[in-house]
Scaffold this motif. Structure first.
Motif, PDB file in Angstrom:
ATOM      1  N   SER A 138       0.798  -1.225   0.000  1.00 24.13           N
ATOM      2  CA  SER A 138       0.000   0.000   0.000  1.00 24.13           C
ATOM      3  C   SER A 138       0.831   1.275   0.000  1.00 24.13           C
ATOM      4  N   ALA A 139       2.141   1.163  -0.246  1.00 22.14           N
ATOM      5  CA  ALA A 139       3.031   2.320  -0.075  1.00 22.14           C
ATOM      6  C   ALA A 139       3.197   3.162  -1.328  1.00 22.14           C
ATOM      7  N   GLY A 140       2.892   2.635  -2.508  1.00 16.78           N
ATOM      8  CA  GLY A 140       3.099   3.416  -3.727  1.00 16.78           C
ATOM      9  C   GLY A 140       4.558   3.432  -4.132  1.00 16.78           C
ATOM     10  N   THR A 141       5.120   4.634  -4.288  1.00 19.25           N
ATOM     11  CA  THR A 141       6.510   4.790  -4.722  1.00 19.25           C
ATOM     12  C   THR A 141       7.476   4.610  -3.565  1.00 19.25           C
ATOM     13  N   TYR A 178      10.592  10.174  -0.988  1.00 17.87           N
ATOM     14  CA  TYR A 178       9.850   8.969  -1.334  1.00 17.87           C
ATOM     15  C   TYR A 178      10.298   7.734  -0.546  1.00 17.87           C
ATOM     16  N   VAL A 179      11.212   7.917   0.400  1.00 16.41           N
ATOM     17  CA  VAL A 179      11.602   6.801   1.261  1.00 16.41           C
ATOM     18  C   VAL A 179      10.442   6.491   2.201  1.00 16.41           C
ATOM     19  N   LEU A 229      14.959   1.351   0.569  1.00 15.56           N
ATOM     20  CA  LEU A 229      15.290   2.154   1.745  1.00 15.56           C
ATOM     21  C   LEU A 229      14.050   2.344   2.611  1.00 15.56           C
ATOM     22  N   PHE A 230      14.226   2.173   3.919  1.00 16.52           N
ATOM     23  CA  PHE A 230      13.144   2.400   4.874  1.00 16.52           C
ATOM     24  C   PHE A 230      13.673   3.208   6.050  1.00 16.52           C
ATOM     25  N   SER A 231      12.890   4.200   6.452  1.00 16.77           N
ATOM     26  CA  SER A 231      13.235   4.983   7.628  1.00 16.77           C
ATOM     27  C   SER A 231      12.135   4.828   8.659  1.00 16.77           C
TER      28      SER A 231
END
Length: 275
Positions: free
Chosen positions: A109-112, A205-206, A266-268
């Motif tokens: 569900s996150a998109g870009t 976009y992260v 990449l995830f923050s």
């Protein structure tokens, strides 16, 4: 307000006033940006004639750098028709050893999202930047914030609007052109497009981490020092909303928390409390 309540506040951080978010030293951030921007400038050297005509000493320095990088014995002018021009992503890879780009997120569900598309990124490396218009406390951002999931809150309350569409887009372009000094661009508008000339300017976009996807990068605030080379400001993806501010430009970079391999997203963590 109702429009915003229906959306997740993606980039709002709750941190104590005394907190610091320095994962690496400011000097390391500065050196990374300087190294990358110089490489981008040299790669686009043939289009920098107007700037270099006003900076003869700087011109000589870049001519020397270009000579070394292109392995030429002589460089006689600013017109290098034979120079091979790389894409910004290729310049990033040749300079830092990796590339990052936007693509469909691995989260349903996150998109870009943003991925390391080539190379390897060691722990403690600046891997991207958060672009956008920089607002001080009490500056007008209400209308820009409506339905906008890209408002980033700094520790001291400074806000960065990283939305590349609608009113936010128009405000950034207006401020950027307002601050241009002759041939000298004080910021980079290209992050508003699908092909940014600064390949690091994709940090907005992260996506947020999840139970399955742990954070592998974190945000770090960085104030651009006054001695930052004027010819390289054209690659800074941030601009201040009020041009009469007597302070350094606020930027936010994303720094890796661990080694990241090719193909990883990449995830923050938008809600990390920094202490």
């Amino acid at each position: 307000l109702a429009l915003n309540l229906r959306r997740q506040r993606r980039t709002l951080r709750y941190v104590p006033e005394s907190s610091q978010d320095k994962i690496i030293a400011d000097a390391d951030v500065f050196e990374t940006l300087l190294k990358t921007f110089k490489a981008l400038f040299i790669n686009d050297f043939s289009r920098q004639a107007d700037i270099l005509a006003l900076l003869p000493e700087v011109k000589c320095q870049y001519l020397e750098l270009l000579t070394v990088k292109q392995k030429r014995s002589k460089v006689n002018s600013c017109d290098h028709q034979g120079q091979h021009v790389f894409s910004p992503e290729e310049v990033l890879f040749n300079t830092l050893g990796f590339t990052v780009s936007r693509d469909r997120s691995s989260l349903v569900s996150a998109g870009t999202g943003v991925f390391v598309t080539k190379g390897f990124v060691p722990k403690g490396t600046v891997v991207s930047m958060y672009p956008g218009t920089v607002y001080r406390k009490h500056e007008p951002i209400f209308f820009q914030s409506l339905g906008n999931p890209f408002i980033f809150r700094c520790i001291d309350g400074v806000l960065i609007d990283g939305n590349d569409k609608g009113l936010s887009r128009s405000v950034y372009r207006s401020c950027s052109r307002r601050d241009q000094l002759g041939p000298f661009h004080m910021s980079d508008e290209s992050w508003l497009t699908a092909t940014p000339q600064n390949p690091l300017a994709v940090g907005q976009y992260v996506n947020n981490c999840s139970h399955e996807k742990a954070a592998n990068v974190c945000y770090q605030e960085f104030d651009v020092p006054g001695h930052f080379p004027v010819e390289l400001k054209q690659y800074l993806p941030n601009i201040v909303y009020s041009h009469d501010i007597d302070s350094h430009l606020r930027c936010v970079v994303l720094v890796t928390l661990r080694d990241i391999k090719q193909g990883e997203e990449l995830f923050s963590n938008y809600y990390t409390v920094v202490s």
